[in-house]
Design an enzyme around this catalytic site. Structure first.
Site, mmCIF file in Angstrom:
data_model
loop_
_atom_site.group_PDB
_atom_site.id
_atom_site.type_symbol
_atom_site.label_atom_id
_atom_site.label_comp_id
_atom_site.label_asym_id
_atom_site.label_seq_id
_atom_site.Cartn_x
_atom_site.Cartn_y
_atom_site.Cartn_z
ATOM 1 N N LEU A 227 86.337 18.763 85.657
ATOM 2 C CA LEU A 227 87.292 19.592 86.387
ATOM 3 C C LEU A 227 86.593 20.806 87.002
ATOM 4 C CD1 LEU A 227 90.216 19.555 83.812
ATOM 5 C CD2 LEU A 227 89.942 18.122 85.803
ATOM 6 N N LEU A 258 98.500 22.228 86.576
ATOM 7 C CA LEU A 258 97.960 20.898 86.808
ATOM 8 C C LEU A 258 96.461 20.845 86.537
ATOM 9 C CD1 LEU A 258 98.590 18.030 87.847
ATOM 10 C CD2 LEU A 258 97.995 18.849 90.151
ATOM 11 N N ASP A 259 96.049 19.947 85.634
ATOM 12 C CA ASP A 259 94.641 19.679 85.317
ATOM 13 C C ASP A 259 93.888 20.914 84.808
ATOM 14 O OD1 ASP A 259 94.836 16.997 85.991
ATOM 15 O OD2 ASP A 259 94.338 17.359 88.096
ATOM 16 N N GLU A 260 94.593 21.883 84.254
ATOM 17 C CA GLU A 260 93.938 23.091 83.761
ATOM 18 C C GLU A 260 94.225 23.338 82.290
ATOM 19 O OE1 GLU A 260 94.624 26.473 86.214
ATOM 20 O OE2 GLU A 260 94.036 25.465 88.070
#
Length: 314
Positions: A227, A258-260
């Site tokens: 990421l 989102l995605d964190e």
């Protein structure tokens, strides 16, 4: 607008018959007298000794212990202890009450106790890409992942036969950006109160804050990169276009950002100019399978402690 309606979101004919959460392949029960104790508190002298002394006096034998403090002074302390206590099932309620009074309260400690004889119930969400979900089901069948797979939910019908071959219920819940609220409500009907963990095994739909609030358990996602590089569609084509030398994957807890969410596990494989975008996708899929299975296993074994937006893996 999509033609999907609340009626269309009912369990489709592709679904294995049975009530929500029923069926699936149960993991073999763990040893009846073994448990895992996880504690978190402000770091201070005497914690390890207090926990060990309490368990010894209760008649327990400690066979594994891992600990970590976030700082030498004023940090947060984490400890995971595996032990065996004859007659644990009958003694558990009193054991927890005594631990609360004698150890947890004096040290300002949060704790959880999990008996190995009760494997966690897991649901898997997937779209069309099959490598992660089939790997999880295969590892579970081999006894490598100690869980009960309660169900697989997909917004596409494509993987129904593959999932059914493992004896796991498959629920087709059509989901698009146009019917997201209805789809999530149907999924919540299936999941709420039936599972301890949800795994997103390449589920290509956005998870809303409302769903996170309603599901009542943690979610783990696999992301096809370190990421936040190469997010979105066609990540391996984007990676090829940049001449990448490493392809990686990240497993993390799902949050409203989102995605964190807190990262549980990551890994990479080295690639070169001779690899095509298809090669990168194949090699990336191998990394995704390995990273996701490790992250899920660590969660199932109560090895992952969340600390803010990070994790401690014990």
């Amino acid at each position: 607008m999509s033609s999907a309606t609340p009626t269309a979101l009912a369990v489709s004919p592709l679904t294995t018959p049975g009530p929500a959460g029923a069926g699936g392949r149960d993991a073999p029960a763990g040893p009846a007298d073994r448990a895992r104790l996880l504690v978190t508190c402000r770091d201070q002298p005497g914690i390890v000794g207090a926990v060990g002394t309490f368990l010894a006096r209760a008649g327990a034998n400690v066979h594994s212990l891992a600990q970590h403090s976030t700082a030498p002074e004023g940090g947060t302390f984490f400890q995971r202890t595996e032990f065996r206590l004859p007659g644990l099932a009958a003694a558990r309620a009193q054991l927890e009450a005594d631990f609360t009074e004698q150890v947890a309260r004096p040290y300002g400690m949060d704790f959880t106790l999990h008996e190995e004889r009760h494997p966690k119930r897991v649901a898997v969400l997937v779209s069309k890409t099959d490598h992660c979900v089939l790997d999880l089901l295969w590892r579970n069948r081999r006894g490598e992942l100690p869980m009960t797979v309660a169900m697989v939910i997909s917004n596409h019908p494509d993987l129904a036969d593959d999932v059914r071959s493992f004896g796991v219920p498959f629920f087709h819940v059509p989901a698009t950006r146009d019917n997201r609220e209805q789809a999530e409500e149907r999924m919540l009907e299936l999941l709420r109160g039936n599972v301890d963990l949800v795994v997103l095994a390449r589920y290509m739909q956005i998870i809303t804050p409302a769903f996170l609030d309603g599901v009542g358990c943690p979610l783990i996602n696999i992301h096809h990169s370190f990421l936040p590089a190469f997010i979105g569609a066609a990540p391996y084509a984007k990676a090829k276009g940049r001449g990448v030398k490493l392809v990686g994957a990240t497993a993390h807890y799902v949050t409203a950002d989102l995605d964190e969410g807190p990262i549980i596990e990551q890994d990479v494989v080295r690639v070169g100019h001779q690899h095509t975008a298809a090669d990168l996708a194949r090699l990336g899929a191998d990394v995704e399978r390995a990273v996701l299975s490790r992250a899920v296993r660590w969660h199932l074994e109560d090895r992952v402690a969340r600390h803010g937006n990070t994790t401690v893996v014990l």
